[in-house]
Write a protein that holds these residues in place. Structure first.
Motif, PDB file in Angstrom:
ATOM      1  N   PHE A  49       0.833  -1.198   0.000  1.00 45.56           N
ATOM      2  CA  PHE A  49       0.000   0.000   0.000  1.00 45.56           C
ATOM      3  C   PHE A  49       0.876   1.259   0.000  1.00 45.56           C
ATOM      4  N   THR A  50       1.896   1.268   0.848  1.00 48.01           N
ATOM      5  CA  THR A  50       2.798   2.416   0.889  1.00 48.01           C
ATOM      6  C   THR A  50       3.642   2.486  -0.378  1.00 48.01           C
ATOM      7  N   LYS A  51       4.001   1.336  -0.935  1.00 46.84           N
ATOM      8  CA  LYS A  51       4.750   1.322  -2.191  1.00 46.84           C
ATOM      9  C   LYS A  51       3.939   1.982  -3.306  1.00 46.84           C
ATOM     10  N   ARG A  52       2.637   1.703  -3.325  1.00 50.37           N
ATOM     11  CA  ARG A  52       1.794   2.345  -4.340  1.00 50.37           C
ATOM     12  C   ARG A  52       1.702   3.850  -4.104  1.00 50.37           C
ATOM     13  N   ALA A  53       1.684   4.262  -2.830  1.00 47.97           N
ATOM     14  CA  ALA A  53       1.692   5.698  -2.547  1.00 47.97           C
ATOM     15  C   ALA A  53       2.951   6.340  -3.117  1.00 47.97           C
ATOM     16  N   PHE A  64       8.435  -3.797   5.191  1.00 47.08           N
ATOM     17  CA  PHE A  64       7.158  -3.360   5.766  1.00 47.08           C
ATOM     18  C   PHE A  64       6.306  -4.573   6.166  1.00 47.08           C
ATOM     19  N   CYS A  65       5.333  -4.316   7.036  1.00 45.53           N
ATOM     20  CA  CYS A  65       4.375  -5.345   7.361  1.00 45.53           C
ATOM     21  C   CYS A  65       3.291  -5.384   6.276  1.00 45.53           C
ATOM     22  N   VAL A  66       2.620  -6.538   6.170  1.00 43.91           N
ATOM     23  CA  VAL A  66       1.489  -6.638   5.250  1.00 43.91           C
ATOM     24  C   VAL A  66       0.362  -5.749   5.783  1.00 43.91           C
ATOM     25  N   GLY A  67      -0.287  -5.029   4.901  1.00 53.44           N
ATOM     26  CA  GLY A  67      -1.389  -4.169   5.304  1.00 53.44           C
ATOM     27  C   GLY A  67      -0.999  -2.719   5.433  1.00 53.44           C
ATOM     28  N   ALA A 102       9.885   6.658   6.531  1.00 54.23           N
ATOM     29  CA  ALA A 102       9.451   7.285   7.780  1.00 54.23           C
ATOM     30  C   ALA A 102       8.162   6.658   8.303  1.00 54.23           C
ATOM     31  N   VAL A 103       7.346   6.094   7.405  1.00 54.79           N
ATOM     32  CA  VAL A 103       6.120   5.417   7.842  1.00 54.79           C
ATOM     33  C   VAL A 103       6.468   4.280   8.788  1.00 54.79           C
ATOM     34  N   MET A 104       7.490   3.488   8.432  1.00 53.99           N
ATOM     35  CA  MET A 104       7.902   2.399   9.306  1.00 53.99           C
ATOM     36  C   MET A 104       8.473   2.932  10.603  1.00 53.99           C
ATOM     37  N   GLY A 105       9.114   4.103  10.544  1.00 52.41           N
ATOM     38  CA  GLY A 105       9.603   4.722  11.763  1.00 52.41           C
ATOM     39  C   GLY A 105       8.475   5.081  12.708  1.00 52.41           C
ATOM     40  N   THR A 162      17.641   8.056   8.587  1.00 56.61           N
ATOM     41  CA  THR A 162      17.027   7.086   9.486  1.00 56.61           C
ATOM     42  C   THR A 162      17.311   5.637   9.117  1.00 56.61           C
ATOM     43  N   THR A 163      17.887   5.388   7.941  1.00 56.94           N
ATOM     44  CA  THR A 163      18.155   4.005   7.532  1.00 56.94           C
ATOM     45  C   THR A 163      19.571   3.893   6.980  1.00 56.94           C
TER      46      THR A 163
END
Length: 460
Positions: free
Chosen positions: A120-124, A456-459, A137-140, A394-395
């Motif tokens: 989902f974030t990849k599509r964003a 990332f996690c699924v979802g 940063a979303v995972m952060g 951050t990574t």
């Protein structure tokens, strides 16, 4: 990003934790998201979801092969104003795992496919909603252990790092453009750019990137955590300290030496620092083969830890085991903890202070001095100077891009100092820009993008 092909299928996944709860959310995204949602969700007193203008919540029922599964609320978002930039529907049901999984199965039968980790974030990202550094940063935000970590991740999500990197890149691009014009059109009347001007531009860019690189470890301590080991000879209070820091009886505490024989691990937050903390077996010479394995494991944990909490008994004199511990701590970031201050003191702290970055006297049994330990750990890790509003890396991927950009700037500066031809300087400038754009995602390869989102996690 032209080498990446945008997806045209519709994906779905459970977006809430895989555990029972009051609510569970199934997220559906893609060109047929509303069509898929309409096949499993019937709004009460409303036309089908496919006719929705979006940005509405609908109450209705979720069905599977005409069997009503649950009452639910469906949120509808229309492209491009959604998280993914695509049409999106989110079904909120009661949060039983069986119920959610059955409803998700119905969504798959209705035409969606299972989302991959982070898709989902990849599509964003692919749809231009966010940059690659913002996606990370979303995972952060998801993994933040405290207020400062969450604030730093939110600041990165809002584009602080991208703005800093783009500002640096803009100056290098200006140099590269003028060099390209000079190389490609030597006969035209193009204003020369002096070597001194180019050198100053490269040096300013290098200074800005060095600031980011120098703050990386501090940022990691806040956002990702620090591996830390509690070490010391038997009965100095290591397990008592572990239990104090975790807030519950994580380690067994007895008056008998050798009680802890394995490594006990837990994540705790100390001030601004998330510690991935390990309580280890007491370091001493022993003939017990089982305890010896524990001691060897403790030494490995000490050697691999980024931070060592070396514990000493303040009510006793230094022993041979204590001195061996001080030797083992050489070259390690060490906070010395002089424990048992509630008892009469006998320990000479001078040799301990020489081997440690910080020294704290406290009582792990009573908790007195915990605030001093917290402050000492923050000073040792540098997080007492942490500014969550500042741009930061951050990574490891971001740091690697930044380091490559600095190396190319150094190459360009050397070329200018040695009066090398300007086309060589142009190559250095272009390579620096490429590294910076890989960091933000503007020119990242498909393999780099896939590697980022695989974590990332699924979802999400």
């Amino acid at each position: 990003m032209s080498e990446i092909v945008h997806s045209i299928d519709t994906i779905a996944a459970i977006a809430t934790p895989q555990a029972a709860g009051g609510l569970g959310v199934i997220r559906i995204s893609g060109p047929d998201a509303l069509l898929v949602a309409s096949r499993v969700f019937s709004p009460v007193g409303e036309p089908p979801l496919t006719g929705s203008a979006g940005y509405r919540a609908y109450y209705g029922k979720v069905t599977d092969n005409e069997t009503v599964l649950d009452e639910a609320v469906c949120l509808v978002f229309r492209a491009p104003r959604s998280y993914t930039g695509e049409d999106t529907a989110e079904l909120s049901l009661h949060g039983g795992l069986y119920l959610l999984r059955r409803a998700l199965g119905a969504v798959f039968n209705a035409g969606a496919r299972p989302a991959e980790p982070g898709e989902f974030t990849k599509r964003a990202f692919l749809n231009g909603r966010i940059g690659l550094s913002e996606a990370e940063a979303v995972m952060g935000l998801i993994s933040a252990h405290g207020e400062q970590a969450a604030a730093a991740a939110l600041n990165a999500l809002e584009g602080s790092l991208s703005r800093e990197i783009n500002a640096v890149a803009k100056d290098i691009i200006a140099v590269s453009a003028q060099l390209a014009a000079w190389v490609d059109y030597p006969d035209e009347d193009i204003e020369d750019i002096s070597a001194q001007t180019m050198k100053q531009t490269f040096l300013r860019a290098k200074d800005a990137l060095d600031i980011l690189l120098n703050s990386f470890d501090m940022g990691q301590a806040v956002t990702q955590g620090v591996s830390a080991a509690i070490v010391g000879r038997p009965n100095v209070g290591k397990s008592t300290l572990m239990n104090l820091l975790t807030g519950f009886d994580r380690s067994i505490v007895t008056p008998y030496a050798g009680t802890t024989r394995d490594a006990v691990e837990e994540t705790v937050t100390l001030g601004n620092v998330a510690l991935r903390l390990t309580d280890t077996a007491g370091l001493r010479e022993t003939d017990d083969p089982v305890e010896r394995v524990g001691v060897e494991l403790a030494m490995k944990k000490l050697q691999r830890a980024s931070l060592v909490l070396a514990v000493f008994d303040g009510s006793d004199e230094l022993t041979a085991d204590d001195i061996r511990l001080l030797e083992a701590c050489k070259g390690k970031l060490t906070v010395a903890v002089i424990n048992k201050t509630d008892l009469p003191g006998k320990l000479d702290t001078a040799p301990v202070a020489e081997a440690a970055a910080e020294l704290v006297e406290m009582s792990a049994a009573s908790g007195k001095g915990l605030d001093r330990l917290c402050a000492a750990v923050e000073r040792a890790c540098g997080t007492d100077r942490f500014d969550p509003c500042a741009a930061m890396l951050t990574t490891e991927r971001q740091r690697d891009c930044c380091k490559r950009a600095v190396r190319w700037l150094d190459e360009g500066i050397d070329a200018l100092n040695n009066a090398v031809t300007l086309d060589a300087v142009s190559v250095c400038a272009d390579a620096c820009i490429e590294a910076l754009f890989e960091l933000t995602g503007e020119k990242a390869s498909e393999s780099v993008v896939n590697e980022v989102f695989a974590r990332f996690c699924v979802g999400k």
